[in-house]
Design a protein around this motif. Structure first.
Motif, PDB file in Angstrom:
ATOM      1  N   UNK A 243       0.854  -1.190   0.000  1.00 40.36           N
ATOM      2  CA  UNK A 243       0.000   0.000   0.000  1.00 40.36           C
ATOM      3  C   UNK A 243       0.893   1.244   0.000  1.00 40.36           C
ATOM      4  N   UNK A 244       1.420   1.579  -1.183  1.00 47.00           N
ATOM      5  CA  UNK A 244       2.348   2.695  -1.317  1.00 47.00           C
ATOM      6  C   UNK A 244       1.628   4.033  -1.226  1.00 47.00           C
ATOM      7  N   UNK A 245       2.414   5.086  -0.997  1.00 49.33           N
ATOM      8  CA  UNK A 245       1.839   6.435  -0.954  1.00 49.33           C
ATOM      9  C   UNK A 245       2.507   7.380  -1.956  1.00 49.33           C
ATOM     10  N   UNK A 246       3.293   6.797  -2.888  1.00 48.49           N
ATOM     11  CA  UNK A 246       3.927   7.604  -3.939  1.00 48.49           C
ATOM     12  C   UNK A 246       4.177   6.718  -5.153  1.00 48.49           C
ATOM     13  N   UNK A 247       4.355   7.359  -6.309  1.00 47.65           N
ATOM     14  CA  UNK A 247       4.634   6.601  -7.526  1.00 47.65           C
ATOM     15  C   UNK A 247       5.524   7.415  -8.446  1.00 47.65           C
ATOM     16  N   UNK A 248       6.333   6.709  -9.244  1.00 47.71           N
ATOM     17  CA  UNK A 248       7.235   7.370 -10.181  1.00 47.71           C
ATOM     18  C   UNK A 248       6.513   7.602 -11.504  1.00 47.71           C
ATOM     19  N   UNK A 249       6.580   8.826 -11.995  1.00 50.48           N
ATOM     20  CA  UNK A 249       5.940   9.177 -13.259  1.00 50.48           C
ATOM     21  C   UNK A 249       6.993   9.624 -14.272  1.00 50.48           C
ATOM     22  N   UNK A 250       6.903   9.078 -15.480  1.00 48.86           N
ATOM     23  CA  UNK A 250       7.875   9.360 -16.540  1.00 48.86           C
ATOM     24  C   UNK A 250       7.357  10.492 -17.423  1.00 48.86           C
ATOM     25  N   UNK A 251       8.140  11.565 -17.509  1.00 42.93           N
ATOM     26  CA  UNK A 251       7.795  12.686 -18.366  1.00 42.93           C
ATOM     27  C   UNK A 251       8.927  12.938 -19.362  1.00 42.93           C
ATOM     28  N   UNK A 252       8.707  13.866 -20.260  1.00 38.44           N
ATOM     29  CA  UNK A 252       9.645  14.062 -21.362  1.00 38.44           C
ATOM     30  C   UNK A 252      11.040  14.454 -20.894  1.00 38.44           C
ATOM     31  N   UNK A 256       9.394  12.027 -12.228  1.00 34.26           N
ATOM     32  CA  UNK A 256       8.919  12.651 -10.998  1.00 34.26           C
ATOM     33  C   UNK A 256       8.336  11.623 -10.039  1.00 34.26           C
ATOM     34  N   UNK A 257       8.684  11.756  -8.770  1.00 35.41           N
ATOM     35  CA  UNK A 257       8.043  10.967  -7.725  1.00 35.41           C
ATOM     36  C   UNK A 257       6.931  11.823  -7.128  1.00 35.41           C
ATOM     37  N   UNK A 258       5.702  11.330  -7.228  1.00 36.03           N
ATOM     38  CA  UNK A 258       4.530  12.102  -6.816  1.00 36.03           C
ATOM     39  C   UNK A 258       3.772  11.347  -5.733  1.00 36.03           C
ATOM     40  N   UNK A 259       3.345  12.049  -4.706  1.00 32.57           N
ATOM     41  CA  UNK A 259       2.572  11.419  -3.628  1.00 32.57           C
ATOM     42  C   UNK A 259       1.192  11.035  -4.144  1.00 32.57           C
ATOM     43  N   UNK A 260       0.715   9.879  -3.748  1.00 35.65           N
ATOM     44  CA  UNK A 260      -0.610   9.409  -4.183  1.00 35.65           C
ATOM     45  C   UNK A 260      -1.602   9.416  -3.028  1.00 35.65           C
ATOM     46  N   UNK A 261      -1.153   9.884  -1.880  1.00 37.74           N
ATOM     47  CA  UNK A 261      -2.012   9.986  -0.697  1.00 37.74           C
ATOM     48  C   UNK A 261      -1.403  11.014   0.242  1.00 37.74           C
ATOM     49  N   UNK A 262      -2.170  11.445   1.206  1.00 35.56           N
ATOM     50  CA  UNK A 262      -1.634  12.357   2.215  1.00 35.56           C
ATOM     51  C   UNK A 262      -0.631  11.593   3.071  1.00 35.56           C
ATOM     52  N   UNK A 263       0.522  12.205   3.346  1.00 37.64           N
ATOM     53  CA  UNK A 263       1.571  11.562   4.133  1.00 37.64           C
ATOM     54  C   UNK A 263       1.867  12.439   5.345  1.00 37.64           C
ATOM     55  N   UNK A 264       1.737  11.879   6.507  1.00 38.18           N
ATOM     56  CA  UNK A 264       1.933  12.645   7.745  1.00 38.18           C
ATOM     57  C   UNK A 264       3.400  13.025   7.941  1.00 38.18           C
ATOM     58  N   UNK A 265       3.624  14.056   8.716  1.00 37.71           N
ATOM     59  CA  UNK A 265       4.980  14.490   9.046  1.00 37.71           C
ATOM     60  C   UNK A 265       5.718  13.364   9.768  1.00 37.71           C
ATOM     61  N   UNK A 266       6.940  13.096   9.332  1.00 42.83           N
ATOM     62  CA  UNK A 266       7.755  12.067   9.972  1.00 42.83           C
ATOM     63  C   UNK A 266       7.503  10.665   9.464  1.00 42.83           C
ATOM     64  N   UNK A 267       6.576  10.499   8.513  1.00 45.39           N
ATOM     65  CA  UNK A 267       6.263   9.174   7.968  1.00 45.39           C
ATOM     66  C   UNK A 267       7.178   8.868   6.781  1.00 45.39           C
TER      67      UNK A 267
END
Length: 353
Positions: A243-252, A256-267
């Motif tokens: 159950x990841x909270x980020x994913x790598x996206x390929x652009x030109x 980019x590594x983009x968050x896919x959910x809210x991530x708490x401070x220190x997590x």
């Protein structure tokens, strides 16, 4: 690179520069982060790379709350390490026909061995930080008696590992070693080591990324088509969970590594390596996830067991000949499905689907 559970590794690696030892680690991380900044690898101030608080090895933790959809870092394509960006790219292109293999990894592995043994490599700070071969604990590195302990509980892994070792050894002896010896003026004697090659295979298996085939709109924008595995500095530092909270996206121009959910401070920020069972995780990455965290886990049931159970259930309802006919029909349907899936996978790899 990985999430718990990991074995305790007692390997006394002969590559001392890779050992994780206190202040050396801190200095290597500082050098890597400086190199990243100098090469336009942007990192959000909301995250940091650290071993402190990471589930395994290095990881990325948040320094403040992150909302879904935020970019955590972006890697310029010039920093991706693959055959076309390596300093020996021209040689690899020239000898491409001689480097063809079933795995398709030989050019990348040769590029890695060259850069790894080159003190002046563009990727020196990256390669000094990862991989730490002492902590890269895939079953292919286990002593044979430990691998045999997988029998009965994860027999499929044992077969995969044995196949990996047999294939990479043959690939090294028939393709890689002759190439290295032929070009000894370019590749150092260290590249003649099967042990180093085995570690590079594990490095690619556990750390690499493969770019997905572009859709029609992306193709019109001249985005690179699906490629062989590549090494992506920074992205491979993130650990994996189902159950990841980020994913790598390929652009030109960037990855980019983009968050896919809210991530708490220190997590911790977790990427995903795909929908993997614990068997796949252990085989390819050297870890598994504690039950019930991995809801993508599977169980392998030998076909012989199913047939035996079917025979027991139908013992009083039909004769053995009919059971055999039913079984053969079922196996034929399975073979057809597997063939169709293999064909579909080939189309995806070729970018035709």
């Amino acid at each position: 690179m990985a999430a718990p559970v990991k074995r305790t590794c007692e390997d006394s690696s002969d590559i001392s520069s890779k050992l994780s030892t206190g202040c050396k680690d801190e200095k290597k991380l500082e050098t890597f982060l400086t190199w990243s900044k100098e090469n336009n690898l942007w990192i959000s101030p909301k995250v940091c790379v650290t071993k402190e608080g990471s589930c395994a090895q290095y990881g990325m933790l948040t320094t403040e709350k992150v909302d879904s959809g935020e970019c955590l870092f972006k890697v310029p394509r010039k920093l991706l390490l693959h055959p076309k960006t390596s300093a020996i790219s021209r040689l690899l292109k020239k000898e491409a026909a001689a480097l063809t293999s079933d795995s398709g990894w030989v050019p990348l592995l040769l590029a890695l061995m060259y850069e790894y043994n080159n003190p002046e490599s563009t990727w020196r700070p990256y390669l000094d930080l990862v991989p730490d071969f002492r902590e890269l604990d895939l079953p292919m590195f286990w002593p044979e008696n430990e691998r045999e302990s997988l029998l009965g509980t994860a027999n499929g892994i044992l077969k995969c590992v044995e196949s990996d070792i047999k294939s990479l050894t043959a690939e090294f002896n028939t393709i890689v070693l002759p190439f290295v010896q032929k070009h000894s003026d370019v590749l150092s004697p260290a590249c003649e080591s099967l042990d180093l090659y085995k570690k590079m295979v594990a490095f690619v298996m556990a750390y690499s990324f493969t770019e997905p085939a572009p859709d029609e709109d992306q193709a019109k924008e001249d985005v690179p088509t699906k490629s062989a595995p590549m090494m992506v500095p920074m992205a491979d530092i993130l650990n994996h969970v189902a159950h990841n909270n980020a994913e790598l996206r390929f652009e030109k121009e960037f990855l980019k590594m983009v968050s896919t959910a809210e991530i708490a401070k220190g997590a911790e920020v977790f990427n995903t390596y795909g929908m993997l069972s614990n068997k796949d995780e252990l085989h390819m990455y050297g870890f598994s996830e504690r039950y019930p965290n991995n809801d993508k886990d599977t169980v392998d049931i030998p076909a012989a067991v199913l047939k035996s159970m079917a025979g027991d259930l139908e013992a009083n309802q039909t004769d053995k000949t009919l059971l055999d006919e039913k079984w053969e029909f079922l196996m034929e349907q399975v073979r057809i499905i597997l063939f169709m899936l293999s064909f579909l996978l080939l189309l995806i790899i070729l970018g035709l689907f």
